[in-house]
Write a protein that holds these residues in place. Structure first.
Motif: not given
Length: 539
Positions: A102-103, A110-113, A409-413
């Protein structure tokens, strides 16, 4: 609607001088001890994926493909962790990975992550509870798995409601057991391969020559089959590595984060090397990929019978080892389920702090536990009761497919967030030497991690098309990606958020408060030494 830009004003956080814990309203307590964070970082890397899942990869791809895939995915995860360490040491936050996205990137991202991470661990909880029930079924096949789901689910929920320090201590000792068991399994495989086992057979790397280092998958004895065997290993390797980033969730409750976070992150290299790389290397030396016991264990899917390390022990002439490992796997699964609820609750807590989930989930007890966040996370334990009407092994595989994609997907984020972090530092003229921790090979490592993550997300569902199209496999392999993209679009539609430009990234909030807090704590610690010395002199 107004743009959803991150605030530039300082957050209202109060600190107790001389104590490392946050004491502001609805703030997490920094009461994890350094040794607990250290063990958390090691133990979270050891789970059912490594102990059980590596057998399926060995059977499909062979020892060569298994080692190469673990090296490739391990390098990506290592760079994800070092990138996270840079961000967390410079900007300590209790909002989880979604808070950084988000930041540093976009509130919609950030919302999706945040919701992706929450869903990942909500699904991982019933996955591990199902595995725990199947472990018990190894001894008591007459009892329904749902019984053990209820018992073990209650236990892990109670553990999460403990004071954060007691939770850390519980996970510390469970982690000690996991490390000891994994070390023992690696040693047994190595000793067996060197001829020190009861069967007195020295195999060395003989299995790499016969039946060979690379197995064919789906297309026997062909180059395409060997390639698909390697890719099957790549896809499977993601599941064992899914717990590696969990230690990042403890950073919001870690005292002296600028010292302890880099220390925990640096241990990532050694745990990946010792437990993953060496583990699969000796496994390939001790078990041939075409062994009948291994192929039968892969069909079993869970319990000690499915562990290739148990197959190695049986080949070596130590059949009683299966019962011992099965008992240890119970510790593995319960520890993992407890950690899953912890991570899910801290993720939705961070979303609530950022206004991306109901504020109720940001409420914290005096013990430091976000009670309502834990409550909503615990509700997903009920998914494990699907075993009452469906095959437990089938349900387990459904959950594994979903968890794997959510994890990648978390690693990507995290990789995207770190790349944006580095761009912001450069744009705002921040010297890298001013960072508490500067990772090697960055930001190039994050680009590599991003490339591997995208590759796996796109092609992980290849087996949905080969040899024939399977709708259920297709849905399971791509549902997580669809949910992630939908959440990004949903937040953009609701809040009209926009991407945070490098010059607009907030590199101040939280950092100054921690600098003042640490300076005050050090000053009080120093004055305490002089006071004690003076009192001793007077006596």
């Amino acid at each position: 609607m107004a743009d959803d830009k991150p605030p530039l004003q300082s957050e209202k956080v109060d600190y107790e001088v001389g104590n490392s814990q946050l004491v502001g309203d609805d703030e997490l307590r920094r009461e994890f001890k350094p040794r607990q964070v250290f063990m958390f970082s090691i133990a979270c890397a050891i789970g059912t994926g490594l102990v059980i899942g590596s057998g399926g990869a060995l059977a499909k791809g062979g020892p060569g493909s298994l080692l190469i895939s673990y090296l490739a995915v391990g390098a990506a995860v290592f760079f994800v962790m070092t990138g996270l360490g840079e961000m967390a040491a410079y900007l300590p936050m209790s909002k989880g990975f979604g808070g950084y996205a988000t930041r540093l990137v976009d509130p919609a991202f950030g919302f999706a992550t945040g919701w992706n991470y929450f869903l990942k661990y909500c699904i991982a909880t019933p996955t591990n509870l199902t595995a725990a029930g199947l472990v018990i079924q190894y001894w008591r096949p007459d009892l329904n798995v749902a019984i053990w789901v209820a018992v073990f689910g209650s236990v892990v929920i109670i553990i999460n409601l403990l004071h954060v320090g007691k939770f850390g201590e519980t996970e510390f000792w469970l982690g000690v057991i996991k490390v000891a068991v994994m070390t023992a399994m690696i040693i047994i495989c190595l000793v067996s391969a060197l001829g020190g086992a009861p069967n007195k057979t020295r195999t060395g790397f003989a299995y790499w020559q016969n039946p060979g280092a690379f197995a064919s998958y789906l297309f026997p004895d062909s180059a395409l089959g060997r390639f698909l065997g390697w890719w099957a290993c790549m896809s499977q390797a993601c599941f064992p590595f899914t717990g590696t980033e969990v230690v990042g969730m403890t950073f919001g409750e870690t005292p002296n984060p600028r010292k302890n976070i880099p220390r925990a992150v640096k241990q990532t290299f050694w745990r990946i090397t010792c437990f993953y790389i060496i583990g699969v290397l000796v496994l390939g030396m001790a078990v041939p990929y075409d062994n009948e016991r291994l192929l039968g264990a892969v069909k079993a899917k869970t319990s000690a019978a499915a562990s290739p390390f148990v197959v190695a022990a049986v080949i070596a002439g130590i059949p009683v080892f299966a019962d011992i490992i099965n008992a240890c796997l119970l510790v593995f699964t319960l520890s993992a389920a407890s950690t899953d609820i912890y991570c899910a609750s801290r993720s939705i807590y961070g979303l609530a702090k950022d206004g991306q989930a109901p504020k109720l989930f940001a409420k914290v007890l005096s013990s430091g536990s976000p009670v309502w966040a834990i409550a909503i996370s615990a509700c997903f334990v009920l998914l494990a009761f699907m075993n009452a009407s469906q095959s437990s092994g089938t349900v387990f595989q459904y959950f594994v497919s979903l968890v794997t994609i959510f994890a990648v997907l978390n690693w990507l984020a995290i990789a995207v967030s770190h790349i944006s972090f580095r761009r912001a530092l450069k744009a705002q003229g921040v010297d890298l030497q001013s960072l508490p921790y500067v990772a090697s090979f960055q930001p190039y490592g994050s680009y590599y991690a991003l490339f591997i993550s995208v590759l796996i997300i796109i092609f992980s569902g290849y087996d949905a098309f080969v040899p024939t199209f399977s709708p259920s496999t297709f849905v399971l392999k791509y549902l997580g990606t669809v949910i992630f993209i939908f959440n990004v679009g949903l937040w953009k539609a609701l809040k009209r958020s926009r991407r945070v430009k490098a010059l607009e990234v907030d590199l101040v909030t939280g950092r100054r408060e921690f600098e003042l807090h640490e300076s005050a704590a050090e000053a009080q610690w120093g004055s305490g030494i002089w006071k004690r010395a003076l009192a001793k002199f007077r006596r």
